[in-house]
Design a protein around this motif. Structure first.
Motif, mmCIF file in Angstrom:
data_model
loop_
_atom_site.group_PDB
_atom_site.id
_atom_site.type_symbol
_atom_site.label_atom_id
_atom_site.label_comp_id
_atom_site.label_asym_id
_atom_site.label_seq_id
_atom_site.Cartn_x
_atom_site.Cartn_y
_atom_site.Cartn_z
ATOM 1 N N PRO A 165 66.493 3.521 -10.107
ATOM 2 C CA PRO A 165 67.388 3.503 -11.281
ATOM 3 C C PRO A 165 67.321 2.181 -12.036
ATOM 4 O O PRO A 165 66.965 1.149 -11.467
ATOM 5 N N PHE A 166 67.691 2.263 -13.290
ATOM 6 C CA PHE A 166 67.664 1.116 -14.206
ATOM 7 C C PHE A 166 68.353 -0.116 -13.618
ATOM 8 O O PHE A 166 67.877 -1.233 -13.780
ATOM 9 N N GLN A 167 69.480 0.101 -12.932
ATOM 10 C CA GLN A 167 70.283 -1.008 -12.394
ATOM 11 C C GLN A 167 69.430 -1.999 -11.602
ATOM 12 O O GLN A 167 69.679 -3.185 -11.606
ATOM 13 N N GLU A 168 68.402 -1.494 -10.926
ATOM 14 C CA GLU A 168 67.557 -2.367 -10.101
ATOM 15 C C GLU A 168 66.873 -3.431 -10.957
ATOM 16 O O GLU A 168 66.684 -4.553 -10.537
ATOM 17 N N LEU A 169 66.496 -3.034 -12.185
ATOM 18 C CA LEU A 169 65.808 -3.988 -13.062
ATOM 19 C C LEU A 169 66.786 -4.941 -13.715
ATOM 20 O O LEU A 169 66.473 -6.099 -13.973
ATOM 21 N N SER A 170 68.003 -4.420 -13.981
ATOM 22 C CA SER A 170 68.948 -5.265 -14.707
ATOM 23 C C SER A 170 69.439 -6.413 -13.833
ATOM 24 O O SER A 170 70.068 -7.339 -14.320
ATOM 25 N N LYS A 171 69.116 -6.359 -12.518
ATOM 26 C CA LYS A 171 69.508 -7.480 -11.665
ATOM 27 C C LYS A 171 68.609 -8.701 -11.887
ATOM 28 O O LYS A 171 68.932 -9.795 -11.460
ATOM 29 N N ARG A 172 67.470 -8.480 -12.526
ATOM 30 C CA ARG A 172 66.562 -9.611 -12.763
ATOM 31 C C ARG A 172 67.165 -10.622 -13.707
ATOM 32 O O ARG A 172 67.899 -10.251 -14.625
ATOM 33 N N LYS A 173 66.808 -11.880 -13.509
ATOM 34 C CA LYS A 173 67.234 -12.901 -14.482
ATOM 35 C C LYS A 173 66.561 -12.568 -15.806
ATOM 36 O O LYS A 173 65.530 -11.906 -15.846
ATOM 37 N N ARG A 174 67.114 -13.075 -16.900
ATOM 38 C CA ARG A 174 66.500 -12.755 -18.188
ATOM 39 C C ARG A 174 65.357 -13.700 -18.534
ATOM 40 O O ARG A 174 64.549 -13.428 -19.393
ATOM 41 N N LYS A 175 65.328 -14.834 -17.852
ATOM 42 C CA LYS A 175 64.289 -15.819 -18.177
ATOM 43 C C LYS A 175 63.716 -16.459 -16.919
ATOM 44 O O LYS A 175 64.343 -16.430 -15.859
ATOM 45 N N ASP A 176 62.573 -17.085 -17.093
ATOM 46 C CA ASP A 176 61.976 -17.893 -16.035
ATOM 47 C C ASP A 176 61.904 -17.220 -14.681
ATOM 48 O O ASP A 176 62.187 -17.831 -13.649
ATOM 49 N N VAL A 177 61.551 -15.950 -14.680
ATOM 50 C CA VAL A 177 61.354 -15.248 -13.411
ATOM 51 C C VAL A 177 59.999 -15.685 -12.862
ATOM 52 O O VAL A 177 59.006 -15.731 -13.587
ATOM 53 N N LYS A 178 59.968 -16.050 -11.571
ATOM 54 C CA LYS A 178 58.690 -16.468 -10.966
ATOM 55 C C LYS A 178 58.078 -15.283 -10.235
ATOM 56 O O LYS A 178 58.771 -14.526 -9.559
ATOM 57 N N LEU A 179 56.763 -15.153 -10.374
ATOM 58 C CA LEU A 179 56.069 -14.016 -9.757
ATOM 59 C C LEU A 179 56.398 -13.871 -8.282
ATOM 60 O O LEU A 179 56.670 -12.788 -7.786
ATOM 61 N N GLU A 180 56.437 -15.023 -7.582
ATOM 62 C CA GLU A 180 56.640 -14.949 -6.125
ATOM 63 C C GLU A 180 58.061 -14.513 -5.740
ATOM 64 O O GLU A 180 58.306 -14.087 -4.620
ATOM 65 N N ASP A 181 59.016 -14.627 -6.697
ATOM 66 C CA ASP A 181 60.398 -14.246 -6.360
ATOM 67 C C ASP A 181 60.693 -12.768 -6.629
ATOM 68 O O ASP A 181 61.775 -12.285 -6.335
ATOM 69 N N ILE A 182 59.733 -12.064 -7.232
ATOM 70 C CA ILE A 182 60.035 -10.694 -7.657
ATOM 71 C C ILE A 182 60.122 -9.746 -6.462
ATOM 72 O O ILE A 182 59.221 -9.684 -5.633
ATOM 73 N N GLN A 183 61.265 -9.038 -6.376
ATOM 74 C CA GLN A 183 61.470 -8.095 -5.270
ATOM 75 C C GLN A 183 61.169 -6.676 -5.735
ATOM 76 O O GLN A 183 60.483 -5.930 -5.074
ATOM 77 N N VAL A 184 61.718 -6.338 -6.901
ATOM 78 C CA VAL A 184 61.535 -4.967 -7.393
ATOM 79 C C VAL A 184 60.412 -4.966 -8.428
ATOM 80 O O VAL A 184 60.458 -5.702 -9.399
ATOM 81 N N ARG A 185 59.416 -4.157 -8.194
ATOM 82 C CA ARG A 185 58.274 -4.113 -9.114
ATOM 83 C C ARG A 185 58.638 -3.317 -10.365
ATOM 84 O O ARG A 185 59.582 -2.526 -10.373
ATOM 85 N N VAL A 186 57.862 -3.533 -11.390
ATOM 86 C CA VAL A 186 58.137 -2.783 -12.615
ATOM 87 C C VAL A 186 56.908 -1.944 -12.990
ATOM 88 O O VAL A 186 55.767 -2.390 -12.859
ATOM 89 N N HIS A 187 57.170 -0.705 -13.358
ATOM 90 C CA HIS A 187 56.114 0.238 -13.736
ATOM 91 C C HIS A 187 56.277 0.516 -15.222
ATOM 92 O O HIS A 187 57.383 0.790 -15.697
ATOM 93 N N LEU A 188 55.165 0.438 -15.945
ATOM 94 C CA LEU A 188 55.241 0.663 -17.385
ATOM 95 C C LEU A 188 54.836 2.102 -17.703
ATOM 96 O O LEU A 188 53.838 2.591 -17.192
#
Ligand code: ATP
Length: 643
Positions: free
Chosen positions: A364-387
């Motif tokens: 669900p969308f909520q999983e993505l909205s937990k991401r910071k809006r800026k300066d996200v580091k590749l190594e910190d990403i937990q939930v992947r994004v599919h385009l």
């Protein structure tokens, strides 16, 4: 007639050709525009001001017009550059106090009485005795100072902002302080929608071209040319929403050749096409009336416009044209995998969806909205994004907007390729029967989507329409089939104190829609049920800093009486059982009835972080929903409810 008010807008004694535009001319025009509610009059006044600026600028000077236009819409850059004003009340109160020698307490008590910091600043200035007349403010001076304020960040930035604002206020005369302060707050409140500014700009250019060429036109011919000019500019701007690029181009080549000069180009996000809601498959078939259409999954994620520029760089923009490349570094990194060698430059319209790599399914969308809006580091990403790509708007140097969707889709599939877990094409089906659509809808929901998008496929009606909520795109959401057809995005403008367990937080909230034409928020309902205690605490934490001393003048209150007013900023998605006429609330007043429209049994769905207050649902959409509901009720024999 389009410039009949030019003398009124001009300042006493005018200003010399080639000299900087006096800010007093803007303040004067703003005051006249604020004083009228008539759209035509507002346009005429603005046309007069812009024409004066064009006439008195030297050849080759594009800045004077550009900065004037920016100040008229209260922006400092195109949206995607993201230089924003919106200075908090306390900082402004401090600066007004400092520049006029009044105590904070007096400024605050004035604010409580007036409800408009702009007025407070102007009155404070005008009641102050000054020995020397300050040097008049100019547009370039005001513009560059506002920009400096907007750009200053970090540790000592507060003090720096107060000092620049104090300096600006010290130089204000007449009504200038009112508009400078409102600009700083982020809203001019003169009812000057951006559409009006675009039309006025086109009109000023047409009249100037006519005068320069010494042409004599009948009033019919002039009216036709003005309309044609406005249509050209609106079309160009919707493809290339950047005054930085469009204004120098108009001054260089004029309106007639503008379309050739200014086209959609990678790096400049265009305003996305939007859909109209529908609530039954039967309604879809009625609306499509024998035209060829396609159904696509409506993915539950975040809109992402993906640009590949000439220099090879990639940018991802949000629905609001914000640069999201720093939020989605993973998207930027994985993009080359899906692009074939044949696609050198492009603009894709996509939905970015949270993806569970292990389970290979959408989240669900909520999983993505937990991401910071800026300066996200590749190594910190937990939930992947599919385009999921659903449109191709630009390819290899050419805009594709004016091709049928079937052709755009063919090119999309020819030049890009799916990549497991990263990139895919929006799943589609061209089935045309009620049963086929129902089956596909069920399938989409099973796969974690919100429902379907139904789009025209062939001919002109399937061209991409930037920035429009078009009937050529319909949305069919599973959840809303039984309700009013869609959720609403509303601004939280007030709150009521809680009772019992809820005394330390707000217990209920006042919501409003946004009317872009009058630039005002119209109250629509009180919402208070269905919140968990944690949710109430979270809303309290987010809303507390937005509390205001007094209700802002651009909130049309009606009979609502909340305990607290907020700066209109937070947008919530809300569902409702149905809509009813209301003597209390002001939403859509005058559109279907003298009374406003209200939501019955509103239910909170989620915070819409991707929307700003100006993107909230508008009164026309609400009136449209109300009318469709009444129609449906008449059909099924239910009575219309009032009250
Ligand atoms: P919503 O709350 O429904 O997302 P919205 O106002 O953001 O509303 P709408 O035009 O109403 O936008 O709905 C279209 C939105 O659905 C797009 O902005 C996009 O983010 C999303 N979407 C998901 N799948 C698709 C698709 N296949 N085609 C177009 N848009 C899609």
């Amino acid at each position: 007639w389009a410039v009949s008010r030019i003398d009124e807008v001009d300042i006493e004694g005018g200003w010399k050709n080639g000299s900087p535009v006096p800010y007093a001319a803007l303040a004067k025009a703003f005051a006249l525009i604020e004083a009228t509610t008539k759209r035509i009059e507002k346009t005429t006044l603005l046309t007069s001001l812009l024409l004066l600026v064009i006439r008195r600028s030297q050849k080759g000077d594009t800045k004077s017009l550009l900065q004037t236009v920016y100040l008229c819409i209260n922006r400092l850059s195109p949206d995607y550059v993201g230089i924003e004003l919106g200075i908090g009340e306390s900082l402004l109160v401090k600066a007004i106090g400092e520049s006029t020698g009044r105590s904070l307490a007096t400024v605050k008590s004035d604010l409580k009485r007036e409800g408009d910091l702009g007025l407070v600043a102007m009155n404070s200035k005008n009641s102050q005795k000054t020995l020397f007349k300050p040097k008049p403010l100019t547009v370039p001076f005001v513009f560059s100072n506002l920009k400096e304020i907007a750009l200053s960040s970090g540790h000592s930035s507060q003090a720096k902002k107060v000092s620049i604002i104090t300096k600006l206020l010290a130089a204000c005369q007449g009504q200038e302080a009112k508009y400078i302060v409102r600009s700083l707050e982020g809203k001019l409140r003169i009812g000057n929608a951006e559409r009006t500014v675009l039309v006025a700009l086109a009109h000023a250019v047409v009249i100037n071209e006519k005068e320069e060429a010494g042409k004599r036109w009948s009033s019919e011919k002039l009216a036709a040319r003005l309309e044609e000019g406005a249509n050209i500019l609106k079309a160009v701007y919707s493809e290339l929403p950047s005054y930085d690029l469009v204004i120098p181009a108009i001054l260089e080549v004029g309106l007639d050749k503008l379309k050739e000069k200014c086209k959609l180009s990678p790096g400049v996000p265009l305003k996305p096409m939007l859909a109209k809601p529908t609530k039954a498959i039967g309604e879809v078939l009625d609306r499509c009336e024998g035209q060829k259409f396609t159904c696509e999954y409506k993915y539950d994620g975040e809109r992402a416009q993906v640009h590949k520029l000439e220099d090879g760089s990639v940018a991802v923009f949000s629905r609001n044209s914000e640069d999201m490349s720093k939020k989605y570094p993973d998207l930027v990194e994985q993009l080359p995998n899906c692009v074939k060698d044949t696609a050198k430059t492009f603009v894709l319209d996509c939905e970015a969806v949270a993806y569970d790599v292990k389970e290979r399914k959408l989240m669900p969308f909520q999983e993505l909205s937990k991401r910071k809006r800026k300066d996200v580091k590749l190594e910190d990403i937990q939930v992947r994004v599919h385009l999921f790509a659903f449109d191709l708007l630009f390819l290899n140097g050419e805009p594709q907007l004016h091709k049928p969707l079937s052709e755009r889709r063919r090119l999309l599939r020819e030049h890009f390729q799916p990549v497991e877990g990263e990139f895919g094409f929006a799943k589609s089906s061209d089935g045309e029967t009620t049963e086929a659509i129902q089956t596909f809808l069920d399938e989409s929901v099973k796969d974690g989507c919100e429902g379907l998008m139904i789009k025209m496929l062939e001919t002109e009606s399937s061209y991409y329409e930037p920035s429009r909520r078009s009937v050529n795109w319909l949305k069919l959401k599973k959840d809303y089939l039984a309700g009013v057809g869609d959720s609403l995005d509303l601004v939280v403008v007030g709150a009521y104190y809680g009772k019992g367990k809820r005394t330390n937080v707000y217990g209920a909230f006042l919501l409003a829609c946004y009317d872009a034409d009058s630039e005002e928020y119209q109250t629509i309902c009180k919402i208070g049920t269905g919140f968990s205690e944690e949710a109430l605490q979270a809303h309290y934490n987010e809303l507390k800093p937005l509390e205001l001393t007094k209700v802002r003048g651009d909130i049309k209150i009606g009979g609502a009486k909340p305990d607290i007013w907020f700066e209109p900023k937070m947008v919530w998605e809300v569902l409702t059982a149905d809509l009813s006429l209301s003597p209390i609330y002001t939403a859509a007043q005058g559109l279907v009835d003298e009374r406003g429209i209200s939501l019955r049994f509103p239910r909170f769905v989620r915070v819409r972080e991707d929307k700003s207050a100006d993107d909230a649902t508008g009164p026309e959409q609400i009136a449209e929903m109300y009318e469709r509901q009444s129609l449906a009720q008449t059909k099924t024999g239910k009575k219309k409810r009032g009250g």
